[in-house]
Design a protein around this motif. Structure first.
Motif, PDB file in Angstrom:
ATOM      1  N   MET A   1       0.996  -1.254  -0.167  1.00  0.00           N
ATOM      2  CA  MET A   1      -0.034  -0.024   0.089  1.00  0.00           C
ATOM      3  C   MET A   1       1.049   1.632   0.006  1.00  0.00           C
ATOM      4  O   MET A   1       0.515   2.511  -0.396  1.00  0.00           O
ATOM      5  CB  MET A   1      -1.239  -0.064   1.572  1.00  0.00           C
ATOM      6  CG  MET A   1      -2.069  -1.248   1.311  1.00  0.00           C
ATOM      7  SD  MET A   1      -2.688  -1.717   0.024  1.00  0.00           S
ATOM      8  CE  MET A   1      -4.306  -0.022   0.174  1.00  0.00           C
TER       9      MET A   1
ATOM     10  N   GLU B   1       2.505   6.319  -3.144  1.00  0.00           N
ATOM     11  CA  GLU B   1       4.004   7.004  -3.900  1.00  0.00           C
ATOM     12  C   GLU B   1       3.730   8.794  -3.716  1.00  0.00           C
ATOM     13  O   GLU B   1       2.429   9.051  -3.866  1.00  0.00           O
ATOM     14  CB  GLU B   1       4.024   6.914  -4.755  1.00  0.00           C
ATOM     15  CG  GLU B   1       4.816   5.436  -5.068  1.00  0.00           C
ATOM     16  CD  GLU B   1       5.605   5.017  -6.599  1.00  0.00           C
ATOM     17  OE1 GLU B   1       5.906   6.693  -6.966  1.00  0.00           O
ATOM     18  OE2 GLU B   1       4.460   4.687  -6.905  1.00  0.00           O
TER      19      GLU B   1
ATOM     20  N   ASN C   1      -5.663   5.039  -0.538  1.00  0.00           N
ATOM     21  CA  ASN C   1      -4.258   5.343  -1.726  1.00  0.00           C
ATOM     22  C   ASN C   1      -3.080   5.030  -0.462  1.00  0.00           C
ATOM     23  O   ASN C   1      -1.536   5.130  -1.550  1.00  0.00           O
ATOM     24  CB  ASN C   1      -3.974   6.171  -2.298  1.00  0.00           C
ATOM     25  CG  ASN C   1      -4.585   5.943  -3.672  1.00  0.00           C
ATOM     26  OD1 ASN C   1      -3.899   6.054  -4.240  1.00  0.00           O
ATOM     27  ND2 ASN C   1      -5.782   6.781  -3.548  1.00  0.00           N
TER      28      ASN C   1
ATOM     29  N   TYR D   1      -0.724   9.418  -4.694  1.00  0.00           N
ATOM     30  CA  TYR D   1      -1.461   7.760  -4.789  1.00  0.00           C
ATOM     31  C   TYR D   1      -0.765   7.110  -5.720  1.00  0.00           C
ATOM     32  O   TYR D   1       0.434   6.787  -5.527  1.00  0.00           O
ATOM     33  CB  TYR D   1      -1.858   9.200  -6.391  1.00  0.00           C
ATOM     34  CG  TYR D   1      -1.840   8.004  -7.421  1.00  0.00           C
ATOM     35  CD1 TYR D   1      -3.384   8.397  -7.452  1.00  0.00           C
ATOM     36  CD2 TYR D   1      -1.493   7.996  -8.631  1.00  0.00           C
ATOM     37  CE1 TYR D   1      -3.732   7.262  -7.694  1.00  0.00           C
ATOM     38  CE2 TYR D   1      -2.014   6.911  -9.652  1.00  0.00           C
ATOM     39  CZ  TYR D   1      -3.426   6.928  -9.685  1.00  0.00           C
ATOM     40  OH  TYR D   1      -4.217   6.099 -10.901  1.00  0.00           O
ATOM     41  N   ASP D   2      -1.243   5.829  -5.524  1.00  0.00           N
ATOM     42  CA  ASP D   2      -1.016   4.312  -4.949  1.00  0.00           C
ATOM     43  C   ASP D   2       0.554   4.461  -4.032  1.00  0.00           C
ATOM     44  O   ASP D   2       0.910   3.953  -4.599  1.00  0.00           O
ATOM     45  CB  ASP D   2      -0.788   4.202  -6.685  1.00  0.00           C
ATOM     46  CG  ASP D   2      -0.941   2.729  -7.336  1.00  0.00           C
ATOM     47  OD1 ASP D   2      -1.331   1.588  -6.133  1.00  0.00           O
ATOM     48  OD2 ASP D   2      -0.152   1.944  -8.042  1.00  0.00           O
TER      49      ASP D   2
ATOM     50  N   GLY E   1      -3.280  10.895 -10.280  1.00  0.00           N
ATOM     51  CA  GLY E   1      -2.623   9.924 -10.830  1.00  0.00           C
ATOM     52  C   GLY E   1      -2.146  11.082 -11.726  1.00  0.00           C
ATOM     53  O   GLY E   1      -1.415  10.599 -12.486  1.00  0.00           O
TER      54      GLY E   1
ATOM     55  N   LYS F   1       4.542   2.598  -1.687  1.00  0.00           N
ATOM     56  CA  LYS F   1       5.765   2.136  -2.307  1.00  0.00           C
ATOM     57  C   LYS F   1       6.195   2.522  -2.018  1.00  0.00           C
ATOM     58  O   LYS F   1       7.222   4.034  -2.254  1.00  0.00           O
ATOM     59  CB  LYS F   1       5.158   2.062  -3.594  1.00  0.00           C
ATOM     60  CG  LYS F   1       4.156   0.691  -3.561  1.00  0.00           C
ATOM     61  CD  LYS F   1       3.295   0.754  -4.782  1.00  0.00           C
ATOM     62  CE  LYS F   1       1.531   0.006  -4.674  1.00  0.00           C
ATOM     63  NZ  LYS F   1       1.056  -0.153  -5.875  1.00  0.00           N
TER      64      LYS F   1
END
Length: 508
Positions: A272, A478, A294, A475-476, A499, A274
């Protein structure tokens, strides 16, 4: 004028407190009627009287012009009144249909006819645009879908008067938009809605009329179209409310928190966070903006010691936090206002005083030779209750008896009072009224001005923009960009949160 609901001169008392003092509420058929008030003003109590959960000491209730005695929720259901509670009343292991029919199960030959019920649930769901899978397990669906299951439960029982208690408190912006559409469909079908809230923007967007309660007393009823948000806020709080936070430009100094190449997995083993990098300096508020899910929750859990990181480092003023227990992290100089106050912020069966002492009960002056000094504990609690305007009958009241907003104020009092080097505030104003939000924003800025570092995680973009000095967009898993709050807007943040890329030169 005939009203679908009339509550006249309602008085409801609890030991040491008058929750409703001679309140009158009149609701027209086919309207969305807001019930507005500060945390602990008596809104939920009044609706619990209407729903038969409480019996009033004085006053009368009329439903469709007939005087009634609502002795319990079954009687309320019989009269066509349904309630969607703020904290959902669902059995997680059951599916949607099983939850909806609970207590009024259709039977065939002495057995529950689940197929027939699921068909009915699907039909009602389609009719009102709720789109809920009747066979989905409650524990597997989103909070927004769980709320729709609660709405379906009231409609299945034939309710045409629906009470929504703080319906948007736990929803994402997209789910809020969808809920408003559902509410409009319901009133178009002839239903009447009472919406307990303190969100002025939502009242202006969807409500026809609004009744304001302040400290248990009715202040008045207004037409929403003729009343602006400032007037509503002043009626609710009883003073001028400043929506814009007053603050001087930040003067950040040394780095307090340094997160490098951090990777964190969730309970399912999915990455989750990174290789995330983030630093926060003393004397600044860094806002963490992102669509829910995110990685922001996992990031905060890793910093506070609630979750073990897979790799990377977390340092507070040069000292590593990796591998430390939550207590050791706290003692290193971190304060944490968690996003879920019930699961992570409070022990609900403890008193308010005991909850306020949770971080320091084992230290002097609250303890000596491992013996708790209750006198000192409650003296300290009383002082913070007063300072932070926690509305409670006493410091000895169980935390679960307080309104959500006052529970939140108790947590904030406990965490901010220790004046930690780094204060992490996750959704600090979720479920709070404008007066309390103003107070908490001032507290965060006061900590910043004392030279503390503040990490603010919020799903409310206007809050992030209003309070932060810099904004880190996640986001995602990072950090995709870091922007100056004074040089950005909701549109740019929204693009980054989805993103997209910011314009060159706008990142740190």
């Amino acid at each position: 004028m005939s009203y679908v609901i009339e509550m006249n001169g309602i008085r409801k008392e609890f030991p040491g407190i008058v929750a409703n003092d001679n309140i009158t509420l009149q609701v027209k058929k086919g309207e969305i009627h807001a019930l507005l008030g500060e945390n602990g003003a008596g809104k939920s109590t009044l609706m619990n009287v209407l729903f038969g959960l409480y019996q009033p000491e004085k006053g009368e209730i009329k439903v469709r012009g007939e005087k009634v005695n609502i002795t319990d929720p079954n009687e309320a259901n019989r009269l066509g009144i349904g309630m969607v509670h703020q904290h959902f009343m669902l059995v997680e292991k059951f599916n949607v249909t099983e939850n909806i029919i609970l207590g009024s199960e259709p039977t065939k030959g002495g057995r529950i006819n689940l197929k027939k019920a699921a068909k009915e649930v699907a039909e009602i769901s389609k009719r009102y645009g709720l789109s809920v899978d009747p066979y989905a397990k409650v524990e597997d669906i989103s909070v927004g879908m769980q709320q729709r299951a609660e709405i379906l439960k009231t409609l299945y029982r034939g309710a045409d008067i629906l009470i929504f208690d703080e319906p948007t408190a736990v929803l994402t912006p997209q789910e809020i938009k969808e809920l408003m559409g559902i509410m409009k469909t319901l009133v178009a079908e002839g239903k009447s809605i009472i919406m307990i809230t303190h969100k002025l923007k939502e009242i202006k967007a969807i409500c026809d009329r609004c009744t304001v309660i302040r400290r248990g007393v009715g202040i008045g009823t207004v037409d929403v179209a003729d009343t602006d948000t400032q007037q509503l806020a002043n009626m609710m709080v009883g003073r001028e409310v400043n929506f814009k936070v007053d603050k001087t430009p930040a003067e950040p100094k040394e780095t307090v928190l340094s997160v490098k190449d951090l990777t964190v997995k969730d309970s399912r083993g999915i990455e989750m966070v990174k290789s995330l990098n983030l630093s926060i300096r003393s004397g600044e508020i860094v806002g963490l903006a992102g669509v829910e899910g995110n990685g922001q929750s996992e990031l905060i859990e890793a910093i506070t010691g609630l979750k073990k990181a897979e790799s990377g480092s977390i340092e507070l003023k040069g000292k590593t936090l990796s591998g430390l227990s939550p207590r050791k992290v706290t003692e290193s100089g971190i304060g944490h206002i968690p996003e879920d106050r019930h699961k992570l912020g409070l022990v609900l069966n403890f008193t308010v005083g005991e909850n306020i002492g949770l971080q320091t009960y084992y230290k002097e002056p609250l303890s000596k030779y491992s013996i708790l000094n209750y006198k000192a504990l409650y003296e300290k609690a009383e002082e913070l209750i007063k300072d932070y305007d926690v509305r409670t009958p006493s410091a000895h009241t169980q935390a679960r008896a307080l309104s959500g907003g006052n529970q939140q104020k108790a947590i904030i009092a406990r965490e901010v009072d220790r004046s930690p080097e780094l204060l992490i505030a996750a959704q600090p104003t979720r479920g709070l009224d404008v007066g309390a939000i103003e107070t908490i924003h001032k507290r965060l800025i006061k900590e910043r001005d004392k030279g503390r570092a503040v990490l603010l995680m919020s799903l409310e973009l206007d809050e992030v923009l209003n309070v932060s000095d810099r904004i880190a967009v996640i986001y995602d898993g990072e950090i995709v960009d870091i922007v100056e709050a004074s040089e950005t807007n909701e549109q740019q943040l929204g693009l980054l949160m989805a993103g997209g890329k910011a314009k060159a030169g706008e990142s740190e």
